[in-house]
Design a protein around this motif. Structure first.
Motif, mmCIF file in Angstrom:
data_model
loop_
_atom_site.group_PDB
_atom_site.id
_atom_site.type_symbol
_atom_site.label_atom_id
_atom_site.label_comp_id
_atom_site.label_asym_id
_atom_site.label_seq_id
_atom_site.Cartn_x
_atom_site.Cartn_y
_atom_site.Cartn_z
ATOM 1 N N THR A 1 -31.887 -33.395 84.571
ATOM 2 C CA THR A 1 -31.835 -34.384 84.081
ATOM 3 C C THR A 1 -33.140 -35.097 84.850
ATOM 4 N N ARG A 2 -32.200 -34.455 86.746
ATOM 5 C CA ARG A 2 -33.292 -35.235 87.336
ATOM 6 C C ARG A 2 -34.838 -35.582 87.280
ATOM 7 N N TYR A 3 -35.368 -34.472 86.784
ATOM 8 C CA TYR A 3 -36.943 -34.515 86.229
ATOM 9 C C TYR A 3 -37.060 -35.101 85.343
ATOM 10 N N GLU A 4 -36.256 -35.401 83.946
ATOM 11 C CA GLU A 4 -36.528 -36.456 83.150
ATOM 12 C C GLU A 4 -35.831 -38.117 84.052
ATOM 13 N N ARG A 5 -35.178 -38.002 84.417
ATOM 14 C CA ARG A 5 -34.652 -39.537 85.408
ATOM 15 C C ARG A 5 -36.747 -39.620 86.190
ATOM 16 N N SER A 6 -37.401 -39.039 86.510
ATOM 17 C CA SER A 6 -38.422 -39.010 87.307
ATOM 18 C C SER A 6 -39.609 -39.274 86.381
ATOM 19 N N GLY A 7 -39.871 -38.947 84.916
ATOM 20 C CA GLY A 7 -40.936 -38.933 84.060
ATOM 21 C C GLY A 7 -41.134 -37.873 83.895
ATOM 22 N N ILE A 8 -41.241 -36.134 84.434
ATOM 23 C CA ILE A 8 -41.152 -35.693 83.851
ATOM 24 C C ILE A 8 -40.918 -34.775 82.110
ATOM 25 N N VAL A 9 -41.603 -35.012 81.564
ATOM 26 C CA VAL A 9 -42.105 -34.370 80.064
ATOM 27 C C VAL A 9 -41.336 -32.952 80.035
ATOM 28 N N MET A 10 -40.655 -33.036 78.950
ATOM 29 C CA MET A 10 -40.147 -31.070 79.190
ATOM 30 C C MET A 10 -39.894 -30.933 77.803
ATOM 31 N N GLN A 11 -40.502 -29.665 77.454
ATOM 32 C CA GLN A 11 -40.431 -28.987 76.387
ATOM 33 C C GLN A 11 -39.838 -27.542 75.910
ATOM 34 N N ILE A 12 -39.477 -27.148 75.101
ATOM 35 C CA ILE A 12 -39.096 -25.585 74.611
ATOM 36 C C ILE A 12 -40.102 -25.318 73.294
ATOM 37 N N ASP A 13 -41.005 -23.960 73.771
ATOM 38 C CA ASP A 13 -41.852 -22.863 72.964
ATOM 39 C C ASP A 13 -42.534 -24.530 72.241
ATOM 40 N N GLY A 14 -42.882 -25.681 72.956
ATOM 41 C CA GLY A 14 -44.384 -26.521 72.940
ATOM 42 C C GLY A 14 -43.206 -27.607 71.985
ATOM 43 N N SER A 15 -42.061 -28.151 71.389
ATOM 44 C CA SER A 15 -41.479 -28.556 71.231
ATOM 45 C C SER A 15 -40.321 -29.734 72.635
ATOM 46 N N MET B 1 -13.607 -22.895 87.335
ATOM 47 C CA MET B 1 -15.251 -22.733 86.568
ATOM 48 C C MET B 1 -15.545 -21.657 87.391
ATOM 49 N N ASP B 2 -16.135 -20.867 85.955
ATOM 50 C CA ASP B 2 -16.401 -19.251 86.610
ATOM 51 C C ASP B 2 -17.954 -19.736 87.139
ATOM 52 N N LYS B 3 -18.487 -18.395 87.519
ATOM 53 C CA LYS B 3 -20.409 -18.812 87.502
ATOM 54 C C LYS B 3 -21.056 -19.175 87.359
ATOM 55 N N GLU B 4 -20.826 -18.452 85.782
ATOM 56 C CA GLU B 4 -21.960 -18.957 84.616
ATOM 57 C C GLU B 4 -21.924 -20.416 84.198
ATOM 58 N N ASP B 5 -20.893 -21.074 84.322
ATOM 59 C CA ASP B 5 -20.564 -22.195 83.622
ATOM 60 C C ASP B 5 -21.148 -23.365 84.872
ATOM 61 N N ARG B 6 -21.383 -22.475 85.884
ATOM 62 C CA ARG B 6 -21.738 -23.654 86.738
ATOM 63 C C ARG B 6 -22.824 -23.600 87.221
ATOM 64 N N SER B 7 -23.349 -22.421 86.933
ATOM 65 C CA SER B 7 -25.356 -22.949 86.679
ATOM 66 C C SER B 7 -25.806 -23.172 85.715
ATOM 67 N N TYR B 8 -25.058 -23.346 84.500
ATOM 68 C CA TYR B 8 -25.405 -24.360 83.967
ATOM 69 C C TYR B 8 -25.438 -25.832 83.679
ATOM 70 N N GLN B 9 -24.226 -26.480 84.741
ATOM 71 C CA GLN B 9 -23.842 -27.423 84.805
ATOM 72 C C GLN B 9 -25.246 -27.988 86.080
ATOM 73 N N GLU B 10 -25.537 -26.976 87.355
ATOM 74 C CA GLU B 10 -26.866 -26.839 87.637
ATOM 75 C C GLU B 10 -27.946 -27.485 87.539
ATOM 76 N N LEU B 11 -28.288 -26.412 86.616
ATOM 77 C CA LEU B 11 -29.461 -26.521 85.240
ATOM 78 C C LEU B 11 -29.525 -27.932 84.814
ATOM 79 N N PHE B 12 -28.379 -28.498 83.825
ATOM 80 C CA PHE B 12 -28.101 -29.688 83.870
ATOM 81 C C PHE B 12 -28.811 -31.209 84.510
#
Length: 77
Positions: free
Chosen positions: A16-30, A1-12
Motif C-alpha cells: 500500500t505504501r508503494y502504491e501511494r508512492s505511485g509505484i506500479v505493481m504487477q503479477i506475471d505481467g498484469s 493473530m498467528d504469524k502467517e496472518d501478521r506477515s500478510y498484513q505487513e505485506l499489504f
C-alpha cells in the motif's frame, strides 16, 4: 493473530505504501493492487512469488513485479 496472518498484513501495508508512492505493481505481467498480490500469496500452494524491482536511472523504484515460480515437487532428489 498467528504469524502467517501478521506477515500478510505487513505485506499489504508495505505494498500500500508503494502504491501511494505511485509505484506500479504487477503479477506475471498484469497490473495488480496490493490486495490482489496479498491474495495471490495467501492462496499459493507449492508456488513462490519472486519480486522484481524495476528502477529508474537514479536507482529509484518505479515498478514492482511479482512472478510465480513453480517449484518442482521432486527437487533435490
Amino acid at each position: 493473530m498467528d504469524k502467517e496472518d501478521r506477515s500478510y498484513q505487513e505485506l499489504f501495508a508495505e505494498l500500500t505504501r508503494y502504491e501511494r508512492s505511485g509505484i506500479v505493481m504487477q503479477i506475471d505481467g498484469s497490473p495488480a493492487s496490493p490486495m490482489q498480490i496479498v491474495s495471490a500469496h495467501m492462496v499459493k500452494e507449492d508456488d513462490v512469488y519472486m519480486r522484481d524491482y524495476i528502477m529508474d536511472e537514479n536507482g529509484i523504484v518505479q515498478e514492482l513485479d511479482f512472478y510465480k515460480i513453480e517449484m518442482e515437487k521432486d527437487f533435490g532428489k
